[in-house]
Motif scaffolding. Structure first.
Motif, mmCIF file in Angstrom:
data_model
loop_
_atom_site.group_PDB
_atom_site.id
_atom_site.type_symbol
_atom_site.label_atom_id
_atom_site.label_comp_id
_atom_site.label_asym_id
_atom_site.label_seq_id
_atom_site.Cartn_x
_atom_site.Cartn_y
_atom_site.Cartn_z
ATOM 1 N N TYR A 28 0.825 -1.213 0.000
ATOM 2 C CA TYR A 28 0.000 0.000 0.000
ATOM 3 C C TYR A 28 0.858 1.262 0.000
ATOM 4 C CZ TYR A 28 -3.988 2.945 1.235
ATOM 5 O OH TYR A 28 -4.971 3.888 1.215
ATOM 6 N N GLY A 29 0.396 2.311 -0.679
ATOM 7 C CA GLY A 29 1.010 3.634 -0.616
ATOM 8 C C GLY A 29 2.225 3.785 -1.514
ATOM 9 N N GLY A 31 5.278 5.319 -0.296
ATOM 10 C CA GLY A 31 6.433 5.734 0.495
ATOM 11 C C GLY A 31 7.726 5.190 -0.106
ATOM 12 N N ILE A 33 10.410 4.519 1.777
ATOM 13 C CA ILE A 33 11.278 3.988 2.831
ATOM 14 C C ILE A 33 10.788 2.656 3.407
ATOM 15 C CG2 ILE A 33 12.265 4.491 5.127
ATOM 16 C CD1 ILE A 33 13.442 6.237 2.863
ATOM 17 N N ASN A 34 9.593 2.674 3.999
ATOM 18 C CA ASN A 34 9.125 1.460 4.683
ATOM 19 C C ASN A 34 8.349 0.549 3.736
ATOM 20 O OD1 ASN A 34 10.063 2.280 7.303
ATOM 21 N ND2 ASN A 34 8.431 3.807 7.286
ATOM 22 N N THR A 36 4.929 -0.982 3.337
ATOM 23 C CA THR A 36 3.612 -0.711 3.924
ATOM 24 C C THR A 36 2.564 -1.636 3.317
ATOM 25 O OG1 THR A 36 4.249 1.609 4.242
ATOM 26 C CG2 THR A 36 1.893 1.128 4.304
ATOM 27 N N GLN A 53 3.405 -2.139 8.828
ATOM 28 C CA GLN A 53 4.651 -1.671 8.201
ATOM 29 C C GLN A 53 5.864 -2.423 8.724
ATOM 30 O OE1 GLN A 53 4.379 2.609 9.083
ATOM 31 N NE2 GLN A 53 4.118 2.971 6.884
ATOM 32 N N LEU A 88 -2.354 9.598 14.879
ATOM 33 C CA LEU A 88 -2.058 8.232 14.465
ATOM 34 C C LEU A 88 -2.132 7.324 15.701
ATOM 35 C CD1 LEU A 88 -1.249 7.231 11.681
ATOM 36 C CD2 LEU A 88 1.114 7.749 12.237
ATOM 37 N N TYR A 111 -0.707 0.273 12.665
ATOM 38 C CA TYR A 111 -1.513 1.448 13.011
ATOM 39 C C TYR A 111 -2.962 1.164 12.639
ATOM 40 C CZ TYR A 111 2.699 4.475 12.963
ATOM 41 O OH TYR A 111 3.906 5.069 13.209
ATOM 42 N N ASP A 112 -3.895 1.784 13.359
ATOM 43 C CA ASP A 112 -5.279 1.808 12.873
ATOM 44 C C ASP A 112 -5.274 2.570 11.563
ATOM 45 O OD1 ASP A 112 -6.659 0.512 14.913
ATOM 46 O OD2 ASP A 112 -6.663 2.313 16.166
ATOM 47 N N PHE A 113 -6.017 2.085 10.601
ATOM 48 C CA PHE A 113 -6.161 2.810 9.344
ATOM 49 C C PHE A 113 -6.990 4.068 9.628
ATOM 50 C CE2 PHE A 113 -7.828 3.853 5.193
ATOM 51 C CZ PHE A 113 -6.787 3.555 4.344
ATOM 52 N N CYS A 119 -5.333 10.509 1.053
ATOM 53 C CA CYS A 119 -3.897 10.777 1.142
ATOM 54 C C CYS A 119 -3.478 11.096 -0.294
ATOM 55 C CB CYS A 119 -3.178 9.545 1.678
ATOM 56 S SG CYS A 119 -1.426 9.793 1.866
ATOM 57 N N ASN A 222 2.176 12.593 3.436
ATOM 58 C CA ASN A 222 2.348 12.275 4.848
ATOM 59 C C ASN A 222 1.321 13.016 5.705
ATOM 60 O OD1 ASN A 222 4.368 10.383 4.581
ATOM 61 N ND2 ASN A 222 6.012 11.899 4.662
ATOM 62 N N MET A 224 -3.115 13.245 6.153
ATOM 63 C CA MET A 224 -4.412 12.711 5.730
ATOM 64 C C MET A 224 -5.438 13.841 5.795
ATOM 65 S SD MET A 224 -3.267 9.576 5.602
ATOM 66 C CE MET A 224 -4.709 8.628 5.200
ATOM 67 N N ASP A 237 3.451 9.295 9.139
ATOM 68 C CA ASP A 237 4.882 9.064 8.888
ATOM 69 C C ASP A 237 5.744 9.801 9.926
ATOM 70 O OD1 ASP A 237 7.211 8.207 7.810
ATOM 71 O OD2 ASP A 237 6.775 8.855 5.760
ATOM 72 N N ASP A 239 8.227 8.786 11.669
ATOM 73 C CA ASP A 239 9.541 8.181 11.924
ATOM 74 C C ASP A 239 10.647 9.193 12.178
ATOM 75 O OD1 ASP A 239 8.510 5.645 11.488
ATOM 76 O OD2 ASP A 239 8.915 5.717 9.341
HETATM 77 P P1 ADP Z 1 7.008 5.785 4.221
HETATM 78 O O1 ADP Z 1 7.936 6.191 5.319
HETATM 79 O O2 ADP Z 1 7.512 4.643 3.448
HETATM 80 O O3 ADP Z 1 6.628 6.969 3.385
HETATM 81 P P2 ADP Z 1 4.360 6.050 5.456
HETATM 82 O O4 ADP Z 1 4.241 5.869 6.936
HETATM 83 O O5 ADP Z 1 4.304 7.443 4.948
HETATM 84 O O6 ADP Z 1 5.674 5.267 4.952
HETATM 85 O O7 ADP Z 1 3.190 5.190 4.774
HETATM 86 C C1 ADP Z 1 3.087 5.051 3.370
HETATM 87 C C2 ADP Z 1 1.671 5.398 2.915
HETATM 88 O O8 ADP Z 1 0.722 4.551 3.593
HETATM 89 C C3 ADP Z 1 1.197 6.821 3.232
HETATM 90 O O9 ADP Z 1 1.610 7.750 2.249
HETATM 91 C C4 ADP Z 1 -0.302 6.643 3.291
HETATM 92 O O10 ADP Z 1 -0.864 6.619 1.988
HETATM 93 C C5 ADP Z 1 -0.481 5.262 3.881
HETATM 94 N N1 ADP Z 1 -0.690 5.275 5.342
HETATM 95 C C6 ADP Z 1 0.260 5.207 6.300
HETATM 96 N N2 ADP Z 1 -0.286 5.188 7.533
HETATM 97 C C7 ADP Z 1 -1.630 5.231 7.344
HETATM 98 C C8 ADP Z 1 -2.769 5.204 8.231
HETATM 99 N N3 ADP Z 1 -2.621 5.107 9.558
HETATM 100 N N4 ADP Z 1 -4.021 5.257 7.677
HETATM 101 C C9 ADP Z 1 -4.175 5.324 6.334
HETATM 102 N N5 ADP Z 1 -3.148 5.345 5.454
HETATM 103 C C10 ADP Z 1 -1.893 5.298 5.939
#
Ligand code: ADP
Ligand code: GN1
Ligand code: MG
Length: 364
Positions: A28-29, A31, A33-34, A36, A53, A88, A111-113, A119, A222, A224, A237, A239
């Motif tokens: 998903y997403g 990003g 770095i991580n 997800t 993640q 978050l 994390y809870d969505f 986003c 980063n 919502m 995000d 971190d």
């Molecule tokens: P990275 O460090 O790799 O960018 P993120 O923590 O930003 O990782 O997560 C990547 C993507 O996942 C975000 O851009 C967002 O679309 C989605 N995301 C992350 N956390 C949540 C959350 N709690 N609820 C909904 N979407 C999330």
């Protein structure tokens, strides 16, 4: 690119205190770095979604320190809001920890969505960008009361641009992949701006720029937004929360969100700084910060934008020279493409410099 099997992903997820049965799990997403994943669960009450993640331990060498920071900051922010969607929410592991380490040393968290949210990779209208600015400004304001000495510096020198420049020069010199000869123009672009890199560090040393608790990765994706009202909901995000400069938080948002093109646009003629988005962000960020920034910080906002853009371009170029070992990439010269958009944006900021300074003075 690293790939993690679905079995290992689901096995990691089962270590957490979640509800229902897993009915879906997919990457998903966007990003860099991580790793997800979106995990869908079902129970008698209906569907519940989670973000799972795998923390990138190549980037975050001490992931437990990252989790310590996130735990502290989210608990602090939760004390100051009643709406669960505004912060978050970590889901704890069955052993009570904030994370789970699997048999191969991978560190996982859940994390809870954030439901009913959007986003965005780029703002669909000025108001979206304004809302993200309010969110990041407000985030900084709310954390101004946070005891900074309780945070670990999870990536030392993360936005220390002079240090990033030294590392870049070293990568050019070592040229481990033999790529330097093909990027002479880009290398020259960075070197021509060497005297700029210490500007913010100098302002800090001279007492003109305070250290604050900052997010350090304030990309549009980063934050919502509420899906229905499109107003700011929640900064994600977390971190890289560390002590830093407010102008860099402002600047990274401009770099990513006020560009007329994506970070990896290959047609450079499409890349420029959108002045009206810049102005929108100035207004929103100052509104979110609620008067906490000093006049000098406001004056240095354009410098923050240019600093974050050249620094990020330099980081992409460094990674390209080193063989793409840091950022996730989707094709061979992805980091070089990204670097070029950043330098095009820097050049455009330089052309529009007088306008940028005039805008921030208007709001000061
Ligand atoms: P990275 O460090 O790799 O960018 P993120 O923590 O930003 O990782 O997560 C990547 C993507 O996942 C975000 O851009 C967002 O679309 C989605 N995301 C992350 N956390 C949540 C959350 N709690 N609820 C909904 N979407 C999330
Ligand atoms: C990374 O994690 P993500 O994709 O939001 C990077 C930022 C860069 C950004 C460039 C920990 O952010 O510093 O500015 O890519 N995060 C880290 O898009 O290095
Ligand atoms: Mg992110």
């Amino acid at each position: 690119m690293r790939t993690i099997s679905i079995e290992k992903t689901l096995s990691a997820f089962s270590a957490f205190e979640t509800t229902g049965t897993v009915v879906g799990c997919a990457p998903y997403g966007n990003g860099h770095i991580n790793d997800t994943f979106l995990v869908n669960c079902q129970d008698i009450n209906g569907e519940k979604r989670y973000i799972l993640q795998a923390v990138n331990t190549n980037v975050f060498k001490k992931p437990t320190q990252v989790m310590h920071n996130i735990q502290k900051v989210t608990s602090f922010l939760r004390e100051h809001t009643n709406d669960t969607r505004h912060v978050l929410s970590l889901v704890y592991a069955k052993d009570g920890r904030s994370h789970h380490t699997d048999g191969e040393g991978r560190v996982w968290r859940v994390y809870d969505f954030v439901e009913d949210s959007l986003c965005l990779e780029s703002p669909e209208c000025c108001e979206d960008f304004y809302q993200s600015a309010v969110a990041f400004g407000d985030f900084q304001k709310r954390l101004s009361a946070f005891p900074v000495d309780e945070l670990f510096e999870v990536i030392p020198d993360f936005h220390n641009t002079p240090d990033r420049y030294c590392k870049f020069l070293q990568a050019v010199q070592e040229d481990v992949c033999g790529r330097a000869a093909d990027v002479r123009e880009e290398i020259a672009f960075v070197k021509a701006r060497a005297s700029f890199f210490s500007l913010l560090a100098d302002a800090h040393r001279e007492g003109r720029l305070p250290l604050r608790v900052t997010h350090n990765d304030t990309k549009m994706n980063n934050v919502m937004l509420d899906k229905h009202t499109r107003s700011a909901l929640c900064v994600i995000d977390l971190d890289t929360i560390m002590p830093g400069f407010s102008v860099n938080d402002f600047g990274d948002s401009i770099r990513f969100g006020a560009s007329t093109a994506a970070e990896d646009e290959t047609n450079l003629s499409k890349v420029s700084l959108d002045i009206s988005l810049f102005e929108m962000y100035v207004k929103g960020f100052l509104a979110g910060c609620g008067g906490m920034l000093t006049a000098e910080e406001i004056e240095l906002l354009p410098e923050g934008a240019k600093m974050m853009t050249i620094e990020c371009g330099m980081r992409f170029l460094t990674d390209y020279l080193q063989g793409d070992v840091y950022f996730k990439t989707k094709y061979d010269n992805h980091n070089l493409v990204r670097c070029r958009t950043q330098f095009k944006l820097v050049a455009d900021m330089e052309e529009k410099w007088a306008q940028l300074k005039a805008i921030v003075r208007k709001y000061r």
